[in-house]
Write a protein that holds these residues in place. Structure first.
Motif, PDB file in Angstrom:
ATOM      1  N   GLU A  81       0.811  -1.214   0.000  1.00  0.00           N
ATOM      2  CA  GLU A  81       0.000   0.000   0.000  1.00  0.00           C
ATOM      3  C   GLU A  81       0.847   1.268   0.000  1.00  0.00           C
ATOM      4  O   GLU A  81       0.354   2.348  -0.305  1.00  0.00           O
ATOM      5  CB  GLU A  81      -0.984  -0.003   1.181  1.00  0.00           C
ATOM      6  N   GLN A  82       2.123   1.164   0.315  1.00  0.00           N
ATOM      7  CA  GLN A  82       3.024   2.314   0.301  1.00  0.00           C
ATOM      8  C   GLN A  82       3.719   2.503  -1.054  1.00  0.00           C
ATOM      9  O   GLN A  82       4.488   3.445  -1.220  1.00  0.00           O
ATOM     10  CB  GLN A  82       4.089   2.161   1.399  1.00  0.00           C
ATOM     11  N   GLY A  83       3.523   1.571  -1.993  1.00  0.00           N
ATOM     12  CA  GLY A  83       4.124   1.697  -3.314  1.00  0.00           C
ATOM     13  C   GLY A  83       5.053   0.546  -3.653  1.00  0.00           C
ATOM     14  O   GLY A  83       5.032  -0.505  -3.020  1.00  0.00           O
ATOM     15  N   TYR A  84       5.858   0.764  -4.666  1.00  0.00           N
ATOM     16  CA  TYR A  84       6.817  -0.223  -5.175  1.00  0.00           C
ATOM     17  C   TYR A  84       8.189   0.130  -4.622  1.00  0.00           C
ATOM     18  O   TYR A  84       8.648   1.269  -4.758  1.00  0.00           O
ATOM     19  CB  TYR A  84       6.817  -0.174  -6.706  1.00  0.00           C
ATOM     20  N   HIS A  85       8.847  -0.851  -3.982  1.00  0.00           N
ATOM     21  CA  HIS A  85      10.130  -0.608  -3.324  1.00  0.00           C
ATOM     22  C   HIS A  85      11.181  -1.584  -3.854  1.00  0.00           C
ATOM     23  O   HIS A  85      11.335  -2.675  -3.311  1.00  0.00           O
ATOM     24  CB  HIS A  85       9.992  -0.771  -1.801  1.00  0.00           C
ATOM     25  N   PRO A  86      11.888  -1.213  -4.909  1.00  0.00           N
ATOM     26  CA  PRO A  86      12.941  -2.093  -5.429  1.00  0.00           C
ATOM     27  C   PRO A  86      14.227  -1.947  -4.621  1.00  0.00           C
ATOM     28  O   PRO A  86      14.479  -0.910  -4.004  1.00  0.00           O
ATOM     29  CB  PRO A  86      13.139  -1.582  -6.854  1.00  0.00           C
ATOM     30  N   ALA A  87      15.035  -2.994  -4.640  1.00  0.00           N
ATOM     31  CA  ALA A  87      16.341  -2.966  -3.976  1.00  0.00           C
ATOM     32  C   ALA A  87      17.331  -3.725  -4.847  1.00  0.00           C
ATOM     33  O   ALA A  87      17.043  -4.828  -5.304  1.00  0.00           O
ATOM     34  CB  ALA A  87      16.258  -3.601  -2.596  1.00  0.00           C
ATOM     35  N   SER A  88      18.495  -3.113  -5.086  1.00  0.00           N
ATOM     36  CA  SER A  88      19.532  -3.744  -5.879  1.00  0.00           C
ATOM     37  C   SER A  88      20.837  -2.983  -5.671  1.00  0.00           C
ATOM     38  O   SER A  88      20.824  -1.769  -5.478  1.00  0.00           O
ATOM     39  CB  SER A  88      19.175  -3.724  -7.365  1.00  0.00           C
ATOM     40  N   ASP A  89      21.942  -3.698  -5.734  1.00  0.00           N
ATOM     41  CA  ASP A  89      23.246  -3.047  -5.661  1.00  0.00           C
ATOM     42  C   ASP A  89      23.471  -2.117  -6.856  1.00  0.00           C
ATOM     43  O   ASP A  89      24.313  -1.222  -6.804  1.00  0.00           O
ATOM     44  CB  ASP A  89      24.370  -4.081  -5.629  1.00  0.00           C
ATOM     45  N   LEU A  90      22.726  -2.323  -7.929  1.00  0.00           N
ATOM     46  CA  LEU A  90      22.918  -1.528  -9.139  1.00  0.00           C
ATOM     47  C   LEU A  90      22.031  -0.292  -9.214  1.00  0.00           C
ATOM     48  O   LEU A  90      22.196   0.526 -10.109  1.00  0.00           O
ATOM     49  CB  LEU A  90      22.692  -2.404 -10.374  1.00  0.00           C
TER      50      LEU A  90
END
Length: 116
Positions: A81-90
């Motif tokens: 519900e807070q949105g899209y949260h991507p995580a990556s070293d790049l």
């Protein structure tokens, strides 16, 4: 739920452009039920995606591939519900907050203004 599967398939298609477009699907497991979904996907050219989600539209998973330069790219994400949260070293990250800004914020916190 279907949007996540479609987005991942599109990413896999774009990443596989060129000579890699003839890769074969090694594994595709999709399970959609009343209370959510889960899928796993892998191709012969090292594209992989996995996710699971619930009836409220929350999902988390990852997708990964090897770039033409030979770099392993992996992105993990949570969508809620807070949105899209991507995580990556790049992925780019913001610079650290300067010391003078931290000091000013601490001062403001310790000296609240008068309430009206």
């Amino acid at each position: 739920m279907f949007k996540f599967i479609l987005i991942t398939a599109l990413i896999a298609h774009v990443a596989a452009a060129g000579e890699e477009a003839h890769a074969e699907t090694k594994n595709m497991d999709v399970n959609v039920e009343a209370d959510g979904f889960k899928y796993d996907f892998e191709t012969s050219n090292h594209i992989q995606a996995s996710a699971h989600g619930d009836v409220h539209g929350n999902a988390d998973g990852h997708f990964e591939w090897v770039s033409p330069e030979g770099v392993h790219v992996k992105v993990s994400y949570v969508a809620d519900e807070q949105g899209y949260h991507p995580a990556s070293d790049l992925l780019p990250t913001p610079p650290p907050v300067p010391a003078h800004v931290l000091k000013a914020l601490e001062y403001i916190k310790s000296h609240p203004g008068k309430e009206q």
